[in-house]
Structure formats: structure tokens, C-alpha cells
Scaffold this active site. Sequence first.
Site, PDB file in Angstrom:
ATOM      1  N   TYR A 360      16.816  54.731 -22.581  1.00 39.16           N
ATOM      2  CA  TYR A 360      16.929  55.447 -23.868  1.00 39.16           C
ATOM      3  C   TYR A 360      18.414  55.739 -24.098  1.00 39.16           C
ATOM      4  O   TYR A 360      18.831  56.877 -24.284  1.00 39.16           O
ATOM      5  CB  TYR A 360      16.096  56.731 -23.871  1.00 39.16           C
ATOM      6  CG  TYR A 360      14.685  56.529 -23.363  1.00 39.16           C
ATOM      7  CD1 TYR A 360      13.684  56.048 -24.204  1.00 39.16           C
ATOM      8  CD2 TYR A 360      14.355  56.786 -22.034  1.00 39.16           C
ATOM      9  CE1 TYR A 360      12.391  55.845 -23.729  1.00 39.16           C
ATOM     10  CE2 TYR A 360      13.070  56.584 -21.551  1.00 39.16           C
ATOM     11  CZ  TYR A 360      12.094  56.110 -22.403  1.00 39.16           C
ATOM     12  OH  TYR A 360      10.823  55.909 -21.926  1.00 39.16           O
ATOM     13  N   GLU A 381      17.534  50.515 -25.107  1.00 37.72           N
ATOM     14  CA  GLU A 381      17.381  51.359 -26.302  1.00 37.72           C
ATOM     15  C   GLU A 381      16.563  50.574 -27.327  1.00 37.72           C
ATOM     16  O   GLU A 381      16.784  49.386 -27.536  1.00 37.72           O
ATOM     17  CB  GLU A 381      18.751  51.705 -26.872  1.00 37.72           C
ATOM     18  CG  GLU A 381      18.758  52.314 -28.257  1.00 37.72           C
ATOM     19  CD  GLU A 381      17.977  53.616 -28.329  1.00 37.72           C
ATOM     20  OE1 GLU A 381      17.173  53.749 -29.276  1.00 37.72           O
ATOM     21  OE2 GLU A 381      18.158  54.482 -27.453  1.00 37.72           O
ATOM     22  N   CYS A 453      15.970  67.060 -24.576  1.00 39.89           N
ATOM     23  CA  CYS A 453      16.251  67.940 -25.708  1.00 39.89           C
ATOM     24  C   CYS A 453      15.038  68.790 -26.067  1.00 39.89           C
ATOM     25  O   CYS A 453      15.076  69.552 -27.027  1.00 39.89           O
ATOM     26  CB  CYS A 453      16.702  67.134 -26.931  1.00 39.89           C
ATOM     27  SG  CYS A 453      15.517  65.897 -27.473  1.00 39.89           S
TER      28      CYS A 453
END
Length: 588
Positions: A360, A381, A453
Amino acid sequence: MKKGQIIEGVIERVDFPNKGIIRTEDGRQVIVKNTIPGQKVSASINKIRKGKAEGRLLEVLEKSPLEGDKTGCVHAGECGGCTYQTLPYDRQLEMKAEQVKKLMDDVIDQENRDYQFLGIKESPRQTAYRNKMEFSFGDEFKDGPLALGMHKRGSFYDIVTVENCQIVDEDFRKILSVTLAYFREKNITYYHKLRHTGYLRHLLVRKAVKTGEILVDLVTTTQTDFPGIAGAQMDEVESTLNNAQENAFAGTEEELLEGWKAALLAADYKGIMTGILHTRNDNVADAVTNEGTDVLYGQDFFYEELLGLRFKITPFSFFQTNSLGAEVLYQTAREFIGDALPSGTDADIAEHGKIVFDLYSGTGTIAQMLSPVAKKVIGVEIIEEAVEAAKENAQLNGLHNCEFIAGDVLKVIDSIEEKPDYIVLDPPRDGINPKALEKIIRYNVPQMVYISCKPTSLARDLEVLQARGYEVKKVCCVDMFPSTFHVETVVLLSQQKPDDTIEIDLDLDELDATSAELKATYQEIKDYVLKEFGLKVSSLYISQIKRKCGIEVGENYNLPKSENPKVPQCPKEKEDAIKAALKYFAMI
């Protein structure tokens, strides 16, 4: 308790993400979002499910003692963005660290509770820190004037024009004001989500902190049947309709966009206007989708610098929205894995260097920061535009040991011939696809760094990683989003070795290789329980149940390290599952 019921109470605590907890007089808990510990609030019950209740914040009746005299942004209360802006920054940091620590402690194995929690690192800037904003067009209220900004809190339709937003700098605010004034003057319609009609959708603004370069992108539909009417005025009386049409823009789309470009270029900025773009998007979803982009001025990219490296960023490629905070985040990740990677001359690294997978990888920032101390870094990605940017960035920085592959991690890693020595994970907000996580675990690398996140997604993935033999060694938070409830978390994971966690006394004279004790390992029992019952059990619980069933486990096995500890006892549900595993492996 019923839907629509109004309650009042004091917020006891706030759990991630943004869940304020009120306790009613009868002892029930109600979740009320967008609140701060210590506030007295009123809320309307809008959801009751499985005994849990949620309420919509109606009013803050009394400020929290934690808020002090700090005043927030003028858009506070309307804009759905900065929940914590009235809290002093040190208290924001403390609350975020507490929330993440609680989530980690809830999922980290009991025998692994001596992991290092390193607290939270602050953002170098607390205001004007964002390098990217997606503003939406709409109206401030039904049939109101054209608005450009953020969604009103609790509303899918209404827009708050945030011309004084404090988390961006004055160039963002000026671009917003110039754009809104221009399209109001031309009476151009916004895209109405229910009718699927209208022209204006979003305004995307990106600005580099280090270089000052600015990129602006107007996102519209292809509905160019001008003249148009600003706002949702189609249902107004005929006289008003005719008046609006008389003042509406009657030219071509090309003329409209040329006028907008000229208005932007006429304004003064502290930064440098690098590119002005126009993107078409007819997708009904309320998201920015690129269905074709034209360059109206300059170029379709800009440059930013992080930790001495230079990055080319395109309109839709992922890049951390807080550039200075990203330096803190990536430096933390580099420190976590740095001890495992060799240092020294190029010859040392060529001989002893390691292969690192950056999964990622976005525009390849982490990969490039690790490349000087790695034999090779392979980034994966799914967004092709980001991969192309990553390749260009590696060339730009003179890095020749980075390879970037476009595709879904779940599918791509099967085709990579090299095997990683270390893995860095920086997945999207919802975490890692369970099937992809299984493939990642099978590489059996000694260490992984997981950057998240969304701590709740991280907690879910950590349960799986621990069940498959990984141990949490370090956790550190980084505040990338001051005034909001969001936080980044960096975790160092190590492959658990048998000697790390168990001590077994064996009498070799009595050792019987056919005995029941050796028919299944602790890990096999854990895997069986997780697969069959969906439960995660610790080695401590397994040893307790083995003793109950008369199976010997060494007297020193899994003894806690502290004196006079409170030893948790295995819950009944997990006890039954462990017994079923022992029966399955013919140990009882």
C-alpha cells in the site's frame, strides 16, 4: 428509551472514533458524537440497536472544564470538521494517546502487556497544516445561495462556506473565495445529488509546504446546457426564475472556464500557482472520480519535499495531507525498522542488505526513505497514477533499488518472485483485506511495521497477527490532524519465538514423545480455536485448561514477571473452546 427521546447528561469519556459516552440515570450508556469529556449536552436518541443507544447532539449546555477560554474557528458547530478545536493542544494529544492505548490494551495478548507504548508525537503545526482540501459545491440551506466548502455537521446536503477555515493557509481560503464569487456571479448551478442535475461538484486544492507550489482542480459534470441557475431554484415562482435566467451565464463551457482561470491568476498568493485543471465526473456517487482531466494552465502536478527527498504529486495520487507531520510519521517508521536493517558502506548493504516490501505504498515515500539501507524495496499500490508517480520520484531522487508494482496487494504478491526480509504496511482506512493479511503472514518475516490511520482497523488486524505468531513490541502515535479526532499509529511487530514466551521444565528421564502433552502445540490449539469458534485465546489460558484436564505443563510455564500479580482466569466460553481443541487433538 425510545427514538426521539431527549436526554441530558455529562460526557464521561470519548472513545475512538469520536464517541462521547453519556450515562443516563438508570445506568445505560448513550453514544453522542462530536463531544468533549466534561461537556454537559442535550441529545436526541436516533438509534437503538442490540441494547446500545446513540444520540444526535442537539446543544452543548455547559462547556467542559478542559476547554478553558480557548475559542474555536468561526465555523465551529456548523462545519463537520474540527471537533476538538476548543481543547488546548496538549489535552488533544493526551486524549488521543489515551484512546489508542485503550484500544491496544484491549487486543494485545495478556502475556505481551510489557510492550512499549511510546505516547504521541505532536504535529509541527497545529493550524494551516493541511496540504490538500476537497471543497464541495452546494447551498447553505434549501434553495439558498451557492455555497462552497464543507458539509454541515450531520447533513448530507447542506454546505458551509468555510472562507475562514484555520487548518489551511490563506492561499486555500483565497482560492475558495475567488472561485465562489466567480460562479455566483455567473449563476452556475451546482450538482444536485437527488436530481442528478447541475454542473459544479468539487474544488480540489493542493499546496506543498516546502516548495509553495499550488495545484487547483475544478470538478464538474458534463451538463453544459447553459444558461443555468445558481442553487436549487427550479421550484421558485416564475418571476424569480425569469430574473435569474436573465442574469445567468449564456456562453460556452470553454468561455466559462477561461474566465475562472483568469480570476484565479489575477489574485495574489504567498505560494506559486503551478497548475489549474478541469476534471469531468458524471458518477452519481458523492466522491471525486476522474473521468478525464484537462490542463487549463501550467501543469498537472507539483513537487513537495520530505526528509531531503523530492516527490512529484499528481491531482489524485495519495500523499499524506500534513507534510511536516508526515516527516515525523515516516521518521518514526524508519526508526522502528532501522535497527533491523544494516548500515555502513554500499558494499555492506549489497552483501548483507535486506529485501523490504512496502505494501500500500502510495507515491512511494516510505519505500524511498528505506531504500538507502535496503538491498531492494518493492512497493505495491492499487492506484496506477500513484505507481507512475512513485517510479518518477525514485528516478528524481537517484534511487535505483526501488521497484513499484500497480495492483491489488491480494493478487500481486503471489506474482513477486523475491521473498521479503521485512514488510512495511500502510493500508487504507479500513485496514487490510483478511485474505491479503493471511498471505502477508505466510512470508513469516521476522519484523513488520504497520502504519495505520484508523486505530480500530489496526486493532482488528493485530488480533489476527498475534494469533498467527506475531508479537507487538512498540506502539507510537503521531498527530497528523490537530483539532480533529483522527490520529496515526505506528506499530512494530516481531515474529514470536518459542523461547520468547515459554519456559518448560522437562525431566528427560520421564519424557515420552508419544504422550498427550506433545500431540498439539500451543499455536495449533490457538489456530484451531480461532478457526472453529472465532475466539482468540492466549497461551496462559491454554495452560490453565490443560492443568484442569490433568495435562502437565511445567511448573514455571507462563509465570507472570511481576510479583504477586493478578492472574486473569480463562472465561467459560474460551474454556469450552480450548477443551474442544484438546479433544480434537486427542489430548483428552
